[in-house]
Structures are given as C-alpha cells and as structure tokens.
Scaffold this motif. Sequence first.
Motif, PDB file in Angstrom:
ATOM      1  N   VAL A   1      13.574  -4.847   4.488  1.00 58.05           N
ATOM      2  CA  VAL A   1      12.530  -4.220   3.683  1.00 58.05           C
ATOM      3  C   VAL A   1      13.175  -3.084   2.901  1.00 58.05           C
ATOM      4  CG1 VAL A   1      11.787  -2.700   5.591  1.00 58.05           C
ATOM      5  CG2 VAL A   1      10.228  -3.181   3.691  1.00 58.05           C
ATOM      6  N   TYR A   2      12.780  -2.953   1.648  1.00 56.99           N
ATOM      7  CA  TYR A   2      13.352  -1.962   0.755  1.00 56.99           C
ATOM      8  C   TYR A   2      12.304  -0.937   0.342  1.00 56.99           C
ATOM      9  CZ  TYR A   2      16.974  -5.547   0.199  1.00 56.99           C
ATOM     10  OH  TYR A   2      17.958  -6.478   0.428  1.00 56.99           O
ATOM     11  N   LEU A   3      12.791   0.227  -0.040  1.00 55.97           N
ATOM     12  CA  LEU A   3      11.945   1.235  -0.661  1.00 55.97           C
ATOM     13  C   LEU A   3      12.700   1.750  -1.877  1.00 55.97           C
ATOM     14  CD1 LEU A   3       9.214   2.716  -0.351  1.00 55.97           C
ATOM     15  CD2 LEU A   3      10.500   4.591   0.706  1.00 55.97           C
ATOM     16  N   GLN A   4      12.259   1.314  -3.044  1.00 52.86           N
ATOM     17  CA  GLN A   4      12.821   1.815  -4.297  1.00 52.86           C
ATOM     18  C   GLN A   4      12.102   3.100  -4.661  1.00 52.86           C
ATOM     19  OE1 GLN A   4      15.405   0.612  -6.304  1.00 52.86           O
ATOM     20  NE2 GLN A   4      15.098   2.525  -7.427  1.00 52.86           N
ATOM     21  N   MET A   5      12.857   4.172  -4.804  1.00 50.00           N
ATOM     22  CA  MET A   5      12.275   5.484  -5.058  1.00 50.00           C
ATOM     23  C   MET A   5      12.780   5.991  -6.400  1.00 50.00           C
ATOM     24  SD  MET A   5      12.529   7.178  -1.260  1.00 50.00           S
ATOM     25  CE  MET A   5      14.298   7.413  -1.339  1.00 50.00           C
ATOM     26  N   ASN A   6      11.880   6.173  -7.332  1.00 52.25           N
ATOM     27  CA  ASN A   6      12.212   6.679  -8.665  1.00 52.25           C
ATOM     28  C   ASN A   6      11.555   8.035  -8.885  1.00 52.25           C
ATOM     29  OD1 ASN A   6      13.534   4.209  -9.166  1.00 52.25           O
ATOM     30  ND2 ASN A   6      11.660   3.287  -9.985  1.00 52.25           N
ATOM     31  N   SER A   7      12.023   8.725  -9.917  1.00 51.69           N
ATOM     32  CA  SER A   7      11.453  10.038 -10.273  1.00 51.69           C
ATOM     33  C   SER A   7      11.342  10.936  -9.050  1.00 51.69           C
ATOM     34  CB  SER A   7      10.080   9.857 -10.931  1.00 51.69           C
ATOM     35  OG  SER A   7      10.175   9.033 -12.070  1.00 51.69           O
TER      36      SER A   7
ATOM     37  N   ASN B   1       0.850  -1.170   0.000  1.00 56.07           N
ATOM     38  CA  ASN B   1       0.000   0.000   0.000  1.00 56.07           C
ATOM     39  C   ASN B   1       0.894   1.232   0.000  1.00 56.07           C
ATOM     40  OD1 ASN B   1      -2.729   1.068   0.098  1.00 56.07           O
ATOM     41  ND2 ASN B   1      -2.153   1.887   2.095  1.00 56.07           N
ATOM     42  N   TYR B   2       0.412   2.311  -0.624  1.00 58.03           N
ATOM     43  CA  TYR B   2       1.211   3.520  -0.766  1.00 58.03           C
ATOM     44  C   TYR B   2       0.361   4.754  -0.514  1.00 58.03           C
ATOM     45  CZ  TYR B   2       4.254   0.315  -3.325  1.00 58.03           C
ATOM     46  OH  TYR B   2       5.053  -0.750  -3.681  1.00 58.03           O
ATOM     47  N   THR B   3       1.004   5.785  -0.022  1.00 60.84           N
ATOM     48  CA  THR B   3       0.331   7.065   0.017  1.00 60.84           C
ATOM     49  C   THR B   3       0.240   7.595  -1.408  1.00 60.84           C
ATOM     50  OG1 THR B   3       0.270   9.177   1.169  1.00 60.84           O
ATOM     51  CG2 THR B   3       2.403   8.485   0.333  1.00 60.84           C
ATOM     52  N   ASP B   4      -0.775   8.397  -1.680  1.00 61.69           N
ATOM     53  CA  ASP B   4      -1.041   8.825  -3.056  1.00 61.69           C
ATOM     54  C   ASP B   4       0.142   9.541  -3.706  1.00 61.69           C
ATOM     55  OD1 ASP B   4      -4.609   9.621  -2.679  1.00 61.69           O
ATOM     56  OD2 ASP B   4      -3.552   7.724  -3.003  1.00 61.69           O
ATOM     57  N   SER B   5       0.868  10.323  -2.933  1.00 57.76           N
ATOM     58  CA  SER B   5       1.925  11.147  -3.518  1.00 57.76           C
ATOM     59  C   SER B   5       3.102  10.341  -4.066  1.00 57.76           C
ATOM     60  CB  SER B   5       2.419  12.165  -2.494  1.00 57.76           C
ATOM     61  OG  SER B   5       3.003  11.516  -1.388  1.00 57.76           O
ATOM     62  N   VAL B   6       3.202   9.074  -3.697  1.00 57.38           N
ATOM     63  CA  VAL B   6       4.334   8.267  -4.174  1.00 57.38           C
ATOM     64  C   VAL B   6       3.901   7.130  -5.093  1.00 57.38           C
ATOM     65  CG1 VAL B   6       5.565   8.811  -2.036  1.00 57.38           C
ATOM     66  CG2 VAL B   6       4.459   6.572  -2.285  1.00 57.38           C
ATOM     67  N   LYS B   7       2.606   6.957  -5.278  1.00 57.22           N
ATOM     68  CA  LYS B   7       2.128   5.871  -6.138  1.00 57.22           C
ATOM     69  C   LYS B   7       2.679   6.019  -7.541  1.00 57.22           C
ATOM     70  CE  LYS B   7      -2.183   4.696  -3.805  1.00 57.22           C
ATOM     71  NZ  LYS B   7      -3.670   4.777  -3.829  1.00 57.22           N
ATOM     72  N   GLY B   8       3.174   4.902  -8.086  1.00 54.74           N
ATOM     73  CA  GLY B   8       3.751   4.916  -9.421  1.00 54.74           C
ATOM     74  C   GLY B   8       5.207   5.315  -9.453  1.00 54.74           C
TER      75      GLY B   8
END
Length: 115
Positions: free
Chosen positions: A78-84, A58-65
Amino acid sequence: QVHLVESGGRLVQPGGSLRLACVASGLNFRLFAMTWYRQAPEKEREYVASITAVGGTNYTDSVKGRFTISRDNIRNTVYLQMNSLKPEDTAVYYCKVNYAARNYWGRGTQVIVSS
C-alpha cells in the motif's frame, strides 16, 4: 504471522513530495483494507487515509487533495503519495491492517517537512 514494513520517509522541504510504501506479509493482502496513520511529536496517533479491498478510499480532511492512497495487490504493498507537504505533516507514519480481529502495525517511517 502478519508483518508490515513501512519505508520512504525522509526530510523534505515544504511543498515537496514523498511516496511512502508499506509491504505486508503473512496474509492474503488483496482481501484486506489498509490504513495509514501518523503520529506527530507529543500528539496522539491520528488517522490519515484508508483503502478498502476493492480500492475505495477515504482521507482525513487535512490531507484531502494532497495525499493519495493506493495499493498494488501483486506486490502486497500500500502506498501513500504525499504532495504539497507542510510542516504540520511532520510525523511518524504507520500502516495498519485489521486481521482476525486484531490490529497489526508496522514500526513506522519518519517524515520531516522542514526548510
């Protein structure tokens, strides 16, 4: 004792990517949901993303996609891949687990998105 250690934060340019990691110890990691939060300067800590024990996300809207949370139950990570990445993603990122009715937090890792 449950212990969480985040890593991977650094200065990155807008549009860039980072992968954060949170290593957990002191618990049977595979049984627990894990959550990423962040806190920007002078703002409240906010929810970013979570992953259940069976891999539901699940994601907060501002980071979806743009962000992807994942887990490696062999490495207790646990990882968090952050793009763009955007300047508004600048924050200290924390991971959290709820264990025995108590929330455990890491110390966080700093992400700065700036040119």
